[in-house]
Design a protein around this motif. Structure first.
Motif, mmCIF file in Angstrom:
data_model
loop_
_atom_site.group_PDB
_atom_site.id
_atom_site.type_symbol
_atom_site.label_atom_id
_atom_site.label_comp_id
_atom_site.label_asym_id
_atom_site.label_seq_id
_atom_site.Cartn_x
_atom_site.Cartn_y
_atom_site.Cartn_z
ATOM 1 N N ALA A 95 57.569 -67.382 -21.332
ATOM 2 C CA ALA A 95 58.580 -66.577 -20.414
ATOM 3 C C ALA A 95 59.799 -66.535 -21.082
ATOM 4 O O ALA A 95 60.399 -67.548 -21.017
ATOM 5 C CB ALA A 95 58.370 -66.951 -18.932
ATOM 6 N N ARG A 96 60.473 -65.344 -20.956
ATOM 7 C CA ARG A 96 61.811 -65.324 -21.402
ATOM 8 C C ARG A 96 62.822 -65.748 -19.957
ATOM 9 O O ARG A 96 62.283 -65.438 -18.913
ATOM 10 C CB ARG A 96 62.418 -63.877 -21.876
ATOM 11 C CG ARG A 96 61.805 -63.437 -22.884
ATOM 12 C CD ARG A 96 62.014 -61.840 -23.230
ATOM 13 N NE ARG A 96 63.643 -61.799 -23.706
ATOM 14 C CZ ARG A 96 64.329 -61.235 -22.806
ATOM 15 N NH1 ARG A 96 63.688 -60.195 -22.136
ATOM 16 N NH2 ARG A 96 65.777 -61.117 -23.293
ATOM 17 N N ARG A 97 63.802 -66.490 -20.264
ATOM 18 C CA ARG A 97 64.628 -66.777 -19.112
ATOM 19 C C ARG A 97 66.151 -66.440 -19.595
ATOM 20 O O ARG A 97 66.512 -66.429 -20.567
ATOM 21 C CB ARG A 97 64.606 -68.476 -19.190
ATOM 22 C CG ARG A 97 63.228 -69.186 -18.857
ATOM 23 C CD ARG A 97 63.258 -70.650 -18.456
ATOM 24 N NE ARG A 97 64.228 -71.105 -18.036
ATOM 25 C CZ ARG A 97 64.400 -70.830 -16.678
ATOM 26 N NH1 ARG A 97 63.650 -70.280 -15.647
ATOM 27 N NH2 ARG A 97 65.270 -71.350 -15.764
ATOM 28 N N ALA A 98 66.658 -66.522 -18.330
ATOM 29 C CA ALA A 98 68.094 -65.987 -18.540
ATOM 30 C C ALA A 98 68.955 -66.984 -17.258
ATOM 31 O O ALA A 98 68.430 -67.401 -16.477
ATOM 32 C CB ALA A 98 68.311 -64.467 -17.924
ATOM 33 N N LEU A 143 69.014 -65.513 -22.611
ATOM 34 C CA LEU A 143 70.073 -64.820 -22.387
ATOM 35 C C LEU A 143 71.085 -65.467 -21.413
ATOM 36 O O LEU A 143 70.671 -66.123 -20.434
ATOM 37 C CB LEU A 143 69.645 -63.457 -21.642
ATOM 38 C CG LEU A 143 70.758 -62.455 -21.335
ATOM 39 C CD1 LEU A 143 71.590 -62.053 -22.327
ATOM 40 C CD2 LEU A 143 70.360 -61.440 -20.319
ATOM 41 N N ILE A 144 72.271 -65.708 -21.899
ATOM 42 C CA ILE A 144 73.330 -66.240 -20.966
ATOM 43 C C ILE A 144 74.535 -65.203 -20.667
ATOM 44 O O ILE A 144 74.890 -64.562 -21.626
ATOM 45 C CB ILE A 144 73.982 -67.510 -21.698
ATOM 46 C CG1 ILE A 144 72.981 -68.256 -22.326
ATOM 47 C CG2 ILE A 144 75.166 -68.137 -20.646
ATOM 48 C CD1 ILE A 144 72.612 -69.256 -21.089
ATOM 49 N N LEU A 145 74.764 -64.767 -19.347
ATOM 50 C CA LEU A 145 75.489 -63.893 -18.941
ATOM 51 C C LEU A 145 76.641 -64.753 -18.391
ATOM 52 O O LEU A 145 76.523 -65.645 -17.366
ATOM 53 C CB LEU A 145 75.116 -62.761 -17.987
ATOM 54 C CG LEU A 145 75.869 -61.963 -17.881
ATOM 55 C CD1 LEU A 145 74.768 -60.640 -17.301
ATOM 56 C CD2 LEU A 145 76.856 -62.181 -16.405
ATOM 57 N N THR A 146 78.157 -64.487 -18.492
ATOM 58 C CA THR A 146 79.040 -65.266 -17.888
ATOM 59 C C THR A 146 79.956 -64.356 -17.239
ATOM 60 O O THR A 146 80.190 -63.368 -17.995
ATOM 61 C CB THR A 146 79.904 -66.153 -19.041
ATOM 62 O OG1 THR A 146 79.105 -67.151 -19.767
ATOM 63 C CG2 THR A 146 81.035 -66.944 -18.547
ATOM 64 N N ARG A 166 68.237 -55.960 -19.822
ATOM 65 C CA ARG A 166 67.675 -56.878 -20.675
ATOM 66 C C ARG A 166 66.631 -57.650 -20.354
ATOM 67 O O ARG A 166 65.948 -58.452 -20.880
ATOM 68 C CB ARG A 166 68.887 -58.102 -20.987
ATOM 69 C CG ARG A 166 69.878 -57.410 -21.528
ATOM 70 C CD ARG A 166 71.052 -58.405 -21.454
ATOM 71 N NE ARG A 166 72.464 -57.679 -22.233
ATOM 72 C CZ ARG A 166 72.591 -57.788 -23.335
ATOM 73 N NH1 ARG A 166 71.789 -58.138 -24.383
ATOM 74 N NH2 ARG A 166 73.800 -57.153 -23.819
ATOM 75 N N GLY A 167 65.816 -57.004 -19.342
ATOM 76 C CA GLY A 167 64.517 -57.125 -19.015
ATOM 77 C C GLY A 167 64.490 -58.403 -17.723
ATOM 78 O O GLY A 167 63.372 -58.890 -17.555
#
Length: 172
Positions: free
Chosen positions: A10-13, A67-70, A164-165
């Motif tokens: 699984a993708r993680r963010a 994915l990292i969103l700041t 981004r899903g």
């Protein structure tokens, strides 16, 4: 799925909400954190974190996330307070002035350290031009133009995650 096939991991963010609640508009990241936690069902593959100031303690998230969103305050752009920006991590790095993070450790520094350790994640930043980062005394809250623009920044975070899903559903 047929026998012998394994499911893709699984993708993680992760969303790093950066800032200090006690310094007026410096608290924009924590204000976004509060709005996300209070207003949305956060799926298990998305970690929303009130990280205070960015530190190397965030390195495990770079290791385990795709994915990292700041979310952070920006200053020195010349634009009106409440203006929302989207930019890659290195746009805030290695210089000061417009688009400079107001924290000692920038996201790109964290990504550089992760890269040296063999970790990779996609990263980007959402920021807001502030009005007052330096109150004369500790003050919890945001200045009126930044407070009024807070929903736009929250919606920007939700839209970026969805694109981004990683969709977030509003709480009922």
């Amino acid at each position: 799925m047929s026998a012998g096939e394994e499911a893709a991991p699984a993708r993680r963010a992760a969303v790093f909400c950066v800032g200090n609640r006690l310094m007026l508009d410096e608290g924009i990241g924590p204000a976004v954190y509060d709005a996300l936690v209070e207003g949305y069902d956060i799926p298990p593959e998305v970690a929303v974190l009130d990280v205070g100031c960015m530190s190397m303690d965030m390195l495990p998230y770079v290791e385990s996330c795709d994915l990292i969103l700041t979310v952070d305050a920006v200053d020195g752009t010349g634009d009106a307070p409440g203006t929302v920006y989207r930019f890659p991590p290195d746009a805030m790095a290695r210089h000061s002035g417009a688009m400079a993070s107001l924290h000692d450790l920038r996201l790109v520094d964290l990504f550089d350290a992760a890269s040296l350790l063999g970790y990779e994640a996609e990263g980007f930043c959402l920021g807001m031009q502030v009005e007052n980062m330096s109150p004369e005394e500790y003050v919890v809250g945001l200045t009126p133009p930044v407070y009024d623009a807070l929903p736009l920044l929250v919606e920007s975070v939700v839209a970026e995650l969805d694109r981004r899903g990683f969709p977030l559903a509003p709480k009922a």
